[in-house]
Design a protein around this motif. Structure first.
Motif, PDB file in Angstrom:
ATOM      1  N   ASP A 106     -51.589 -54.725 -25.989  1.00  0.00           N
ATOM      2  CA  ASP A 106     -50.607 -54.842 -25.125  1.00  0.00           C
ATOM      3  C   ASP A 106     -49.379 -53.824 -25.266  1.00  0.00           C
ATOM      4  N   THR A 107     -48.880 -53.610 -24.010  1.00  0.00           N
ATOM      5  CA  THR A 107     -48.014 -52.350 -24.015  1.00  0.00           C
ATOM      6  C   THR A 107     -46.230 -53.075 -24.260  1.00  0.00           C
ATOM      7  N   GLY A 108     -46.236 -54.245 -24.296  1.00  0.00           N
ATOM      8  CA  GLY A 108     -44.738 -54.835 -24.497  1.00  0.00           C
ATOM      9  C   GLY A 108     -43.983 -54.297 -25.610  1.00  0.00           C
ATOM     10  N   THR A 109     -42.647 -54.198 -25.635  1.00  0.00           N
ATOM     11  CA  THR A 109     -42.016 -53.847 -26.530  1.00  0.00           C
ATOM     12  C   THR A 109     -41.928 -54.698 -27.870  1.00  0.00           C
ATOM     13  N   GLU A 110     -42.168 -55.965 -27.652  1.00  0.00           N
ATOM     14  CA  GLU A 110     -42.466 -56.775 -28.771  1.00  0.00           C
ATOM     15  C   GLU A 110     -43.599 -56.360 -29.724  1.00  0.00           C
ATOM     16  N   TRP A 111     -44.186 -55.271 -29.596  1.00  0.00           N
ATOM     17  CA  TRP A 111     -45.487 -54.503 -30.449  1.00  0.00           C
ATOM     18  C   TRP A 111     -45.099 -53.305 -31.000  1.00  0.00           C
ATOM     19  N   ASP A 112     -43.641 -52.996 -30.481  1.00  0.00           N
ATOM     20  CA  ASP A 112     -43.190 -51.733 -31.097  1.00  0.00           C
ATOM     21  C   ASP A 112     -43.240 -51.523 -32.506  1.00  0.00           C
ATOM     22  N   HIS A 113     -42.695 -52.500 -33.153  1.00  0.00           N
ATOM     23  CA  HIS A 113     -42.588 -52.686 -34.905  1.00  0.00           C
ATOM     24  C   HIS A 113     -44.242 -52.225 -35.276  1.00  0.00           C
ATOM     25  N   ALA A 114     -44.980 -53.245 -34.841  1.00  0.00           N
ATOM     26  CA  ALA A 114     -46.306 -53.017 -35.385  1.00  0.00           C
ATOM     27  C   ALA A 114     -47.300 -52.109 -35.016  1.00  0.00           C
ATOM     28  N   ARG A 115     -46.898 -51.230 -33.986  1.00  0.00           N
ATOM     29  CA  ARG A 115     -47.476 -50.127 -33.591  1.00  0.00           C
ATOM     30  C   ARG A 115     -47.000 -48.989 -34.514  1.00  0.00           C
TER      31      ARG A 115
END
Length: 157
Positions: free
Chosen positions: A33-42
């Protein structure tokens, strides 16, 4: 004139590829997913990828330059990129540390191994007269010379 692109450099693409592959292998949805909620995991997967790339770079820079002493059981290492006094290099068997080089390659009866042609083959011989005999592979002769060297270094009983 070529237009600048936003393509990451090769190292950046490797970093991204490693991060995505590790995340996918672990079952993470961080790169699906490209959502910002995944920024930390990325960012966590990218940090792991950075560590992997840095480890490969260190291995490339340092790991391939280190050589062990040719004598079995000796764990002294030589960095061939630096000049270190006392080390001896034999093109036939490898590197000898200062302790072993002094005993084997110097002194009254030096033990210099060298490959010599015999009947369209090569035989590893020592300057003391020792001969490895016919061997199928180069490594076999070097291993036999290591055993010979250990006999030479062994204290007289």
């Amino acid at each position: 004139m070529t237009q600048p692109t936003n393509d990451p450099q090769p190292a950046g693409r490797l970093r991204q590829h490693l991060a995505e592959a590790m995340a996918k292998e672990a079952g993470s949805l961080a790169f699906r997913d490209t959502g910002t909620e995944w920024d930390h995991a990325r960012s966590q997967w990218l940090a792991r990828a950075d560590a992997a790339v840095n480890a490969l770079h260190r291995w490339e820079q340092e790991g391939t330059l280190m050589r062990l002493c040719v004598i079995t059981g000796c764990f002294r290492q030589l960095n061939v990129a630096r000049v270190e006094p006392g080390w001896f290099r034999s093109s036939a068997v490898g590197y000898g540390c200062p302790d072993h080089a002094a005993s084997l390659w110097n002194g009254d009866a030096p033990h210099h191994p060298s490959w010599q042609p015999v009947d369209e083959r090569a035989v590893l011989r020592c300057t003391c007269g020792w001969d490895a005999g016919r061997t199928r592979f180069r490594g076999h002769g070097a291993t036999l010379w290591q055993a010979h060297a250990l006999d030479v270094l062994a204290p007289a009983a």
